[in-house]
Design an enzyme around this catalytic site. Structure first.
Site, PDB file in Angstrom:
ATOM      1  N   GLY A   1     -15.572  -0.101  18.926  1.00  0.00           N
ATOM      2  CA  GLY A   1     -15.343   0.611  17.676  1.00  0.00           C
ATOM      3  C   GLY A   1     -14.688  -0.316  16.673  1.00  0.00           C
ATOM      4  O   GLY A   1     -14.021  -1.286  17.065  1.00  0.00           O
TER       5      GLY A   1
ATOM      6  N   MET B   1      -8.309   2.868  13.447  1.00  0.00           N
ATOM      7  CA  MET B   1      -7.504   2.779  14.683  1.00  0.00           C
ATOM      8  C   MET B   1      -7.784   1.465  15.403  1.00  0.00           C
ATOM      9  O   MET B   1      -6.869   0.812  15.917  1.00  0.00           O
ATOM     10  CB  MET B   1      -7.834   3.958  15.600  1.00  0.00           C
ATOM     11  CG  MET B   1      -7.444   5.309  15.045  1.00  0.00           C
ATOM     12  SD  MET B   1      -5.757   5.763  15.485  1.00  0.00           S
ATOM     13  CE  MET B   1      -6.016   6.426  17.119  1.00  0.00           C
TER      14      MET B   1
ATOM     15  N   CYS C   1       0.821  -1.209   0.000  1.00  0.00           N
ATOM     16  CA  CYS C   1       0.000   0.000   0.000  1.00  0.00           C
ATOM     17  C   CYS C   1       0.859   1.264   0.000  1.00  0.00           C
ATOM     18  O   CYS C   1       0.416   2.322  -0.459  1.00  0.00           O
ATOM     19  CB  CYS C   1      -0.938  -0.001   1.206  1.00  0.00           C
ATOM     20  SG  CYS C   1      -0.093  -0.092   2.789  1.00  0.00           S
TER      21      CYS C   1
END
Length: 431
Positions: free
Chosen positions: A196, A200, A60
């Site tokens: 979450g 992150m 990437c």
């Protein structure tokens, strides 16, 4: 000597949309490899270039090729653009090109994570090893790439063992997990929860799994996203409605939601701690705004760390890594010189063989002459022949020691080719 080319672009020279345009991840199988090996016929394949050896590293953050090729590197660029259907001028604007010693140095720095977006990160070495395996499978790893990549791996190992360039956390997610590892001696006995499922959280999840966490739960308001992340990293997804039950069965929670107000409040944690029978719990809040009400830290056996606690550690560690990177650079320079000496000595081998062959021929001729001269004395037996032959070869070997040592030293000082020619002329190796 064949030229080692390294051409590429990375996070410093090209934006993500450019890196995507020139990515080569789908061109690393033998049937899609952009280049043909020079040993194969190129008549059946169009728009491909025959090279001696090649390796493709496509991640990437970077797309790089190492190519052993004696032609113009512009030909390599043309092939790259042809297989991607892209504009060569756009590639030229953001690419870099290194040859020989500079190419070797760049590769060693990449392998040692000195050229990474996050200095000292460990992922690049695994990506480079995977790229090398693909090069082998495609039949493009020959003498130079085999030796070069194995040396790159050993350089990376030496940098990690002799410097502290990768010893400290330099991302918030990594720092959060490193903190958890310090709190718990053996993470294999503990359970973690991610509140979450964003970027992150995903990074934290990878670090937790690499740290050997016993169990990982993922809770998110959008359950489908929690399921997606769980499939990706190997955890288990839960709906937001069962957050309290999940917390009660968790030793470490890392929270990184996009909520605009606190989710973890004192009343919720009081109920959780009752269910846990006051067993200690560590909450690490890497969200902004914060997910955990600061008042939670007042509860017994509940320990809360927020992003400011971690930032100071990250900044200090990054400074330490940069200092260690100087030492790592010196190691790379040493290893580049050693590799270049080995590479230069490859051209020395034909001359060494010629010196040895000529010396052996002279020894055999002189032994034959000596035996013939001794015939009138009636001395002619196999035992004497062996003695004379050993002595003649020993003398020749001693005479050749000085020129061979001279040639080896020449390659250390980068004037090997010139001095090889001088030795060949003096010894009349070319007739």
């Amino acid at each position: 000597m064949p030229i080692i080319h390294l051409i590429g672009l990375n996070h410093r020279t090209a934006q993500v949309e450019i890196r995507e345009k020139f990515t080569l991840t789908e061109f690393t199988a033998p049937e899609t490899w952009p280049f043909l090996c020079h040993k194969r016929s190129i008549s059946s394949v169009q728009n491909k270039l025959a090279v001696k050896e090649s390796l493709i590293l496509s991640t990437c953050n970077r797309v790089e090729m190492i190519v052993v090729y004696d032609g113009d590197y512009e030909d390599l660029l043309k092939v790259w653009c042809e297989v991607r259907g892209a504009d060569i001028n756009e590639l030229r604007a953001c690419m870099y090109h290194y040859e020989d010693e500079d190419a070797i140095r760049h590769l060693f720095r990449v392998a040692s994570s000195l050229d990474s977006l996050v200095l000292g990160e460990p992922q690049i070495l695994g990506q480079l090893k995977a790229a090398y395996r693909l090069s082998v499978q495609a039949g493009h790893a020959g003498l130079l790439i085999n030796r070069l990549l194995h040396k790159a791996f050993s350089v990376a190992k030496r940098v990690r063992s002799e410097t502290a360039v990768a010893s400290s956390a330099v991302s918030i997610s990594y720092a959060a997990v490193e903190l958890a590892k310090r709190i718990f001696d053996n993470m294999g006995e503990n359970k973690a929860l991610l509140l979450g499922a964003g970027e992150m959280a995903e990074l934290a999840a990878m670090h937790l799994m690499n740290g050997g966490i016993k169990e990982l739960k993922i809770v998110n308001r959008t359950f489908a996203r929690a399921e997606e992340l769980a499939r990706k990293i190997g955890g288990e997804a839960f709906s937001f409605e069962v957050l309290e039950e999940c917390l009660a069965d968790t030793d470490i929670m890392i929270s990184s939601t996009g909520a605009m107000e606190a989710i973890i409040r004192p009343d919720l944690m009081q109920r959780v701690m009752q269910k846990r029978k006051k067993r200690p719990m560590f909450l690490i809040d890497i969200a902004m705004p914060r997910d955990i009400d600061p008042a939670v830290n007042n509860l017994d056996n509940v320990y809360v760390y927020d992003i400011d606690d971690l930032k100071e550690v990250v900044e200090e560690n990054l400074a330490n890594r940069k200092q260690e990177a100087t030492k790592a650079g010196q190691i790379v320079d040493e290893e580049v010189k050693a590799f270049e000496f080995w590479r230069g000595s490859l051209t020395l081998k034909p001359t060494i063989l010629d010196i040895e062959n000529k010396g052996n021929k002279i020894a055999e001729e002189e032994v034959a002459k000596t035996l013939k001269n001794l015939e009138h004395l009636g001395i002619n037996n196999a035992e004497l022949h062996d003695v004379l032959e050993k002595m003649a070869h020993a003398i020749v070997k001693k005479c050749h020691h000085a020129p061979l040592e001279f040639l080896h030293n020449s390659y250390k000082h980068h004037n090997g080719e010139q001095n090889t020619g001088i030795v060949r002329n003096i010894l009349k190796l070319d007739g």
